[in-house]
Design a protein around this motif. Structure first.
Motif, short mmCIF file in Angstrom:
data_model
loop_
_atom_site.label_atom_id
_atom_site.label_comp_id
_atom_site.label_asym_id
_atom_site.label_seq_id
_atom_site.Cartn_x
_atom_site.Cartn_y
_atom_site.Cartn_z
N LEU B 111 0.36 -1.65 0.17
CA LEU B 111 0.33 -0.21 0.05
C LEU B 111 0.78 1.42 -0.23
O LEU B 111 1.70 1.23 0.78
CB LEU B 111 -1.32 0.08 1.32
N GLY B 116 2.17 13.78 1.87
CA GLY B 116 2.66 15.22 0.41
C GLY B 116 1.69 16.61 2.06
O GLY B 116 1.92 15.53 2.88
N ARG B 118 -0.78 19.33 2.51
CA ARG B 118 -1.81 19.29 3.25
C ARG B 118 -2.07 20.74 3.46
O ARG B 118 -1.42 20.62 4.57
CB ARG B 118 -3.04 18.67 3.45
N TYR B 120 -4.37 24.17 5.33
CA TYR B 120 -5.57 24.70 5.78
C TYR B 120 -5.87 25.73 6.18
O TYR B 120 -5.07 26.32 7.17
CB TYR B 120 -6.40 23.63 6.52
N SER B 131 -10.30 16.74 10.64
CA SER B 131 -9.56 15.50 11.70
C SER B 131 -8.64 14.63 10.27
O SER B 131 -8.45 14.71 9.18
CB SER B 131 -10.83 13.96 11.32
N LEU B 132 -7.62 14.38 10.33
CA LEU B 132 -6.54 14.40 9.81
C LEU B 132 -6.29 12.53 10.15
O LEU B 132 -6.62 11.75 10.79
CB LEU B 132 -5.40 14.54 10.53
N ALA B 133 -5.70 11.80 8.80
CA ALA B 133 -5.47 10.33 9.28
C ALA B 133 -5.18 9.40 9.84
O ALA B 133 -5.36 8.45 10.20
CB ALA B 133 -4.04 10.15 8.07
N VAL B 148 -0.39 20.41 6.81
CA VAL B 148 -0.24 19.86 7.26
C VAL B 148 0.87 18.52 6.15
O VAL B 148 0.23 18.81 4.93
CB VAL B 148 -1.46 19.19 8.08
#
Lengths: 198, 330
Positions: B111, B116, B118, B120, B131-133, B148
């Motif tokens: 996987l 990356g 991002r 906000y 909410s983050l990963a 982020v």
């Protein structure tokens, strides 16, 4: 209830996998006078009442926004908080449709979790569940093979669903530490970190 | 009164009934009646339906599925934690591979790592929950701007401007670092807010757990624990000295996460400044005697006019809106 099946599928695919994360956040947030269970239930209720979900690009963030707005509106209604002037709180209720870093739930991981959840079901419930769900055997045939009444098969399925629901519920109490205990006590599984990343 | 558990158990009965086959007309009516009899029932029912449908995916495990392989050894609830923590705690990759093989060959493909940067941000008067990963949740206060950047070895947030509350999910293998200018705040599992405003010292407040703040890479990190705050001076060479804060005051200082501002015996001048961050509508106080008056209460952060009116009423002042500002006078 035909249209509700479609929505339930959407919830199963995009919302349910994030329920443990939502609960963990709600527990950490610790909103006074609000039960996490009630907020989660209300979140599902609102998500099932929205007329269209197709346009929601990031259901996880949307779910968090809905839960957040439930807290905000319930604080507004609350008589305990000494609010002198809380007028335009609605302005907060702007669920942002932000894309998440995690756009898709990892299918593989989902299946692993499901497999283990099924494996943890007790005795007959597990037998019934595996026949119904893994082998896709009709209820009547399951009853015949296991020498049970159809009613009992249905009861076992109900219990199985409830136990899985409880697993998701417990998910929220322990945002972090790995525990080897089979049934972690929510009070003790709450983590207080040493704050150091080494 | 019925608990959530009781409601769940009835909701599960309905989900199992539907699982058997289509409901008869009278059953369908009974279900609708149950759903409408209590505001909590709809959510519980839809959630159970989702669980019932979700479990249909178990078909992908295939006829070779052997549940006993999952129950041996130490148990870690699969739903209790996420991602790598779970994989790590669940002893043995063999089990993982067993499921993988049983499921389908495709899952054996590695996987891709989540990677990356991002971005906000919030406008003035806006709030945002992200909410983050990893399960970490960021609450952005008014006029804030963050980047982020997650990799498999660290979680890095750049606070460019404004104020953000972090509810961090612990992950020993990936430190969580908030960088603001040259300074950084490091944590694993904790709740803390970082505020970066123009011409003001960087402010860090910790509600739960602990963080380490570092003014720059040359100086030793300073530990800030729960119910403490610290300011990082703009000029270096001044030591960081964390201060204790009463839990009540921590809650007041973080009231913005629910869109509110809380004051405890705050001067009107201080309150006007606080509201200035959230709205274009300024609160103007020309009279020093008025500016020094004190106010206590909880207010909607992006409504300075309602605040000014409430303050005027409480303190016997006048609030007047003109030319895009609200004026407080004797």
């Amino acid at each position: 209830m035909h249209s509700s099946t479609e929505r339930a599928l959407w919830l199963a695919r995009y919302v349910l996998p994030h329920e443990p994360a939502l609960r963990a956040w709600l527990h950490r947030k610790n909103a006074p006078g609000l039960e996490v269970d009630d907020i989660v239930q209300e979140t599902y209720a609102r998500l099932s009442m929205i007329s269209k979900v197709e346009s929601i690009r990031d259901p996880k963030t949307y779910m968090f926004q809905v839960a957040h707005s439930i807290i905000v509106s319930s604080i507004r209604r609350s008589r305990i908080v000494p609010i002198l002037a809380v007028a335009r709180l609605e302005a907060l209720e702007t669920p942002a449709d932000e894309p998440d870093l995690e756009t898709q739930v990892d299918d593989h991981q989902e299946l692993e979790r499901l497999a283990e959840a099924i494996s943890r079901l007790p005795g007959k419930i597990r037998d019934v569940f595996i026949l119904r769900r893994v082998h896709d055997v009709p209820q009547r045939e399951v009853a015949r093979r296991l020498h049970l009444s159809e009613n009992t098969v249905e009861k076992h399925m109900s219990k199985g669903f409830a136990l899985m629901g409880a697993l998701f519920r417990r998910g929220g109490n322990a945002p972090s530490r790995a525990s080897s205990k089979p049934h972690p006590d929510p009070q003790h599984s709450r983590d207080h970190d040493d704050g150091n990343g080494h | 009164m019925m608990t959530a558990m009781d409601i769940d158990s009835i909701a599960a009965d309905w989900a199992a009934r539907i699982d058997r086959g289509t409901l008869a007309a009278d059953e369908d009516r009974a279900l609708m009646q149950w759903i409408e009899s209590d505001s909590r029932h709809r959510g519980a029912f839809m959630r159970m339906r989702a669980i019932a449908l979700h479990s249909e995916r178990a078909r992908a495990l295939g006829p070779a599925f052997d549940p006993d392989r999952f129950t041996a050894g130490e148990y870690q609830s699969p739903l209790r934690s996420r991602g790598r923590r779970w994989r790590g705690a669940w002893n043995g990759r063999a089990k993982v591979l067993a499921v993988a093989a049983a499921a389908c060959a495709a899952v054996l493909v590695a996987l891709p790592l989540i990677d990356g940067t991002r971005h906000y941000d919030t406008r003035q008067g806006e709030f945002k929950v992200v909410s983050l990963a990893d399960g970490t949740v960021m609450t952005l206060n008014t006029a804030s701007n963050v980047e982020v950047d997650y990799t498999d070895t660290r979680r890095r947030i750049r606070l460019l401007e404004g104020e953000v509350l972090f509810d961090v999910v612990k992950d020993r293998t990936r430190p969580f670092i908030v960088a603001a200018g040259g300074a950084s705040v490091r944590a694993i599992g904790t709740t803390f807010a970082v505020r970066r405003l123009k011409d003001k010292p960087l402010h860090v407040i910790v509600r739960e757990g602990a963080v380490e703040v570092q003014q720059n890479s040359l100086l030793a990190p300073v530990r800030v624990t729960a119910n403490m705050q610290a300011e990082l001076p703009i000029q270096s060479g001044v030591d960081v000295e964390p201060q204790a804060v009463e839990p009540d005051e921590v809650n007041r200082k973080l009231a913005w996460q629910d869109g509110r501002i809380a004051f405890e015996a705050e001067t009107l001048a201080g309150a006007a400044e606080a509201f200035g961050r959230y709205s274009q509508t300024a609160i103007v106080i020309d009279d020093p005697a008025v500016a020094g008056r004190q106010i206590t209460g909880l207010f909607s952060a992006n409504d300075p006019i309602s605040f000014a009116r409430a303050a005027a009423k409480t303190l016997g002042l006048n609030a007047e809106v003109r030319a895009g500002a609200v004026h407080l006078t004797q």
